[in-house]
Design a protein around this motif. Structure first.
Motif, PDB file in Angstrom:
ATOM      1  N   PHE A   2      39.173  53.421  37.017  1.00  0.00           N
ATOM      2  CA  PHE A   2      37.722  53.231  37.005  1.00  0.00           C
ATOM      3  C   PHE A   2      37.447  51.761  36.696  1.00  0.00           C
ATOM      4  O   PHE A   2      37.937  51.234  35.679  1.00  0.00           O
ATOM      5  CB  PHE A   2      37.059  54.109  35.941  1.00  0.00           C
ATOM      6  N   THR A   3      36.676  51.107  37.559  1.00  0.00           N
ATOM      7  CA  THR A   3      36.400  49.682  37.395  1.00  0.00           C
ATOM      8  C   THR A   3      34.896  49.455  37.248  1.00  0.00           C
ATOM      9  O   THR A   3      34.111  49.829  38.119  1.00  0.00           O
ATOM     10  CB  THR A   3      36.913  48.868  38.601  1.00  0.00           C
ATOM     11  N   ILE A   4      34.530  48.826  36.123  1.00  0.00           N
ATOM     12  CA  ILE A   4      33.119  48.507  35.851  1.00  0.00           C
ATOM     13  C   ILE A   4      32.943  46.996  35.984  1.00  0.00           C
ATOM     14  O   ILE A   4      33.712  46.214  35.415  1.00  0.00           O
ATOM     15  CB  ILE A   4      32.707  48.959  34.433  1.00  0.00           C
ATOM     16  N   ARG A   5      31.913  46.596  36.711  1.00  0.00           N
ATOM     17  CA  ARG A   5      31.592  45.181  36.871  1.00  0.00           C
ATOM     18  C   ARG A   5      30.214  44.938  36.264  1.00  0.00           C
ATOM     19  O   ARG A   5      29.223  45.539  36.671  1.00  0.00           O
ATOM     20  CB  ARG A   5      31.596  44.793  38.348  1.00  0.00           C
ATOM     21  N   LEU A   6      30.173  44.040  35.273  1.00  0.00           N
ATOM     22  CA  LEU A   6      28.933  43.766  34.552  1.00  0.00           C
ATOM     23  C   LEU A   6      28.597  42.296  34.597  1.00  0.00           C
ATOM     24  O   LEU A   6      29.486  41.444  34.461  1.00  0.00           O
ATOM     25  CB  LEU A   6      29.036  44.208  33.090  1.00  0.00           C
TER      26      LEU A   6
END
Length: 511
Positions: A497-501
């Motif tokens: 799971f990859t989160i980009r903020l």
């Protein structure tokens, strides 16, 4: 018409002078006298009179009839023939020029005056009629509706350009054809032919209209929704002479009505959804109070009963009851949290500048103990040079905790979990990327539904612990609140799971 100007065309000077005297005596104005056909043509061009008295037999190359034909080519002037010739051949030639009178010499002054007055009056009326006809013709070809006229036999006698365009028929093609052949209409729903309005108007003698759903089938097969009306054409004695049909293309009107209907339906749907959302909110508020309070009381009572339990079997059952209370409480809390997020009523509680390399280890620490209990491995890669991130710590903590909790549940005994954070400065604003991987692969068919509410992977071998099926939907909504995005991929035995903020202080959304 006293004072009307008259041109006398007479090759006999004495006769011409006599005519002038008579006309002046009657009160007319003599513009000039011409002694030949050629002379008459020239003088009419120089000074057009109100009327011409033309002798038929003239000296020169052309006679009076030929002179009249030439004059009528460029100007419309009433002509009365004054002649001593009344033979059939001369009369037939004269009729071609459509004279306003034909007086046989010798004649009386009263006869001359009556013919002149009648001719001038008739010319005036014809001129007004032609003007009205021209005005009417201009009106018919200029209006935006199609117009078709027919005679009493329903044969087409006139079509304006709009009617030509809509039907696909040119007027010269349609002239003399039955109006039903040119104006071919059917019912839009049943596709059955409709009666021609011209037929009905002539038969009933009154104006008629079409049904609401009428389709005109043009010559090339094109179908056009139309609206129309037809009325009979009557003479002064109220006798029907034919009918006129006026019709228009109502495609735009139908589109507008459909668009308005759709808008009304959408507005009604919005109201219904608002009502449903309100009911849902009321329900969750009820759940919040009516379910959480009893569960809390049940848990307290179970804990009290555990103190009085005398054997291990009772202790075990009380432990199970307490665990079930915790699970139900967790489900209710998740439902309420997701409801607030979906209603956009969730507020960032404490946006602040976060030092991730110091803050994240504190979030991860409880999971280090948990993975040891399950004989799993948790690897954390947090660079010390990460820039500060202005974001909501509470939301970020919930996101990381939910993903780590999922990883712990789905990772088999002896499996690995990896949390990696990196900084991508190639974009503006710079992006913080949080990736959480675990050594288990999700089936490809399950990936599109991974963020659906209450969805859980159907393969029981991948579930070591229970869950509500709301964790990932909550994470997705929280990421959206923080102006970021989340992606998942699963291959070669690993799921990531990859989160980009982006930094919230920039006010820009991540791509």
């Amino acid at each position: 018409m006293i004072n009307a100007s008259i041109l006398v065309v007479e090759d006999e000077a004495i006769v011409a002078k006599d005519l002038q005297n008579r006309l002046k005596k009657l009160g007319y104005s003599i513009t000039n006298t011409a002694f030949s056909g050629e002379d008459a043509i020239n003088k009419v061009r120089e000074n057009p009179p109100d009327l011409i008295l033309m002798d038929i037999k003239l000296k020169g190359k052309i006679d009076g009839i030929e002179a009249a034909e030439e004059i009528h080519k460029y100007i419309d002037i009433p002509i009365i023939y004054l002649t001593a010739y009344a033979d059939e051949k001369t009369l037939e030639r004269a009729k071609v020029t459509v004279p306003f009178g034909y007086i046989i010499k010798p004649f009386k002054e009263r006869e001359l005056q009556i013919n002149i007055e009648i001719s001038l009056t008739k010319y005036k009326l014809e001129k007004e009629l032609k003007a009205n006809q021209k005005w009417l013709y201009t009106l018919l070809i200029s209006i935006g509706d199609g117009v078709i006229a027919s005679d009493i036999q329903e044969l087409v006698t006139f079509m304006n350009p709009v009617a030509e365009y809509l039907t696909g028929w040119k007027q010269e093609e349609a002239y003399g054809k039955n109006s039903s052949e040119v104006f071919n209409i059917v019912d839009a729903e049943t596709r059955k032919p409709l009666e021609n309005p011209i037929t009905k108007a002539i038969r009933n003698g009154i104006a008629v209209g079409l049904p609401a759903e009428a389709i005109l089938i043009a010559k090339n097969g094109t179908e056009i929704p139309i609206d129309d009306s037809a009325a009979p054409i009557k003479d002064d004695q109220d006798n029907i002479m034919g009918a006129v049909l006026v019709f228009r293309d109502i495609t735009d009107r139908k589109l507008a009505i459909a668009a308005l209907k759709k808008q009304i339906e959408q507005e009604q749907l919005v109201v219904q959804l608002e009502n449903i959302n309100q009911l849902k909110n009321d329900f969750f508020n009820l759940v919040s109070h009516e379910l959480r309070s009893p569960l809390y009381n049940m848990k307290v009572m179970i804990q009290m009963l555990q103190t009085f339990a005398v054997n291990g079997e009772a202790q075990r059952y009380f432990g199970l009851l307490e665990a079930e209370c915790d699970r139900e409480m967790h489900l209710i809390n998740d439902l309420l949290d997701l409801q607030r997020l979906e209603n956009s009523s969730y507020l960032l509680t404490s946006p602040a500048l976060l030092l991730l390399h110091q803050w994240l280890p504190w979030v991860v620490e409880p999971f280090q103990i948990r993975v040891q209990e399950h004989q799993q491995t948790l690897q954390v890669n947090i660079p010390s040079d990460l820039p500060p991130l202005f974001s909501d710590g509470s939301s970020l903590e919930r996101m990381v905790a939910e993903l780590l909790n999922n990883a712990c549940k789905y990772t088999p005994t002896g499996g690995e979990i990896v949390l990696t954070i990196r900084h991508d400065s190639s974009q503006a604003p710079a992006i913080i990327i949080i990736a959480i991987s675990n050594s288990v692969e999700i089936p490809a068919v399950a990936l599109p539904r991974i963020f659906d509410k209450f969805y859980r992977i159907p393969n029981s071998d991948l579930r070591n612990e229970g869950g509500t099926g709301l964790g990932l939907p909550i994470v997705q909504k929280l990421v959206e609140q923080l102006q970021g995005n989340i992606q998942v991929e699963s291959r070669e035995g690993w799921t990531t799971f990859t989160i980009r903020l982006s930094d919230l202080s920039s006010g820009l959304s991540v791509e």
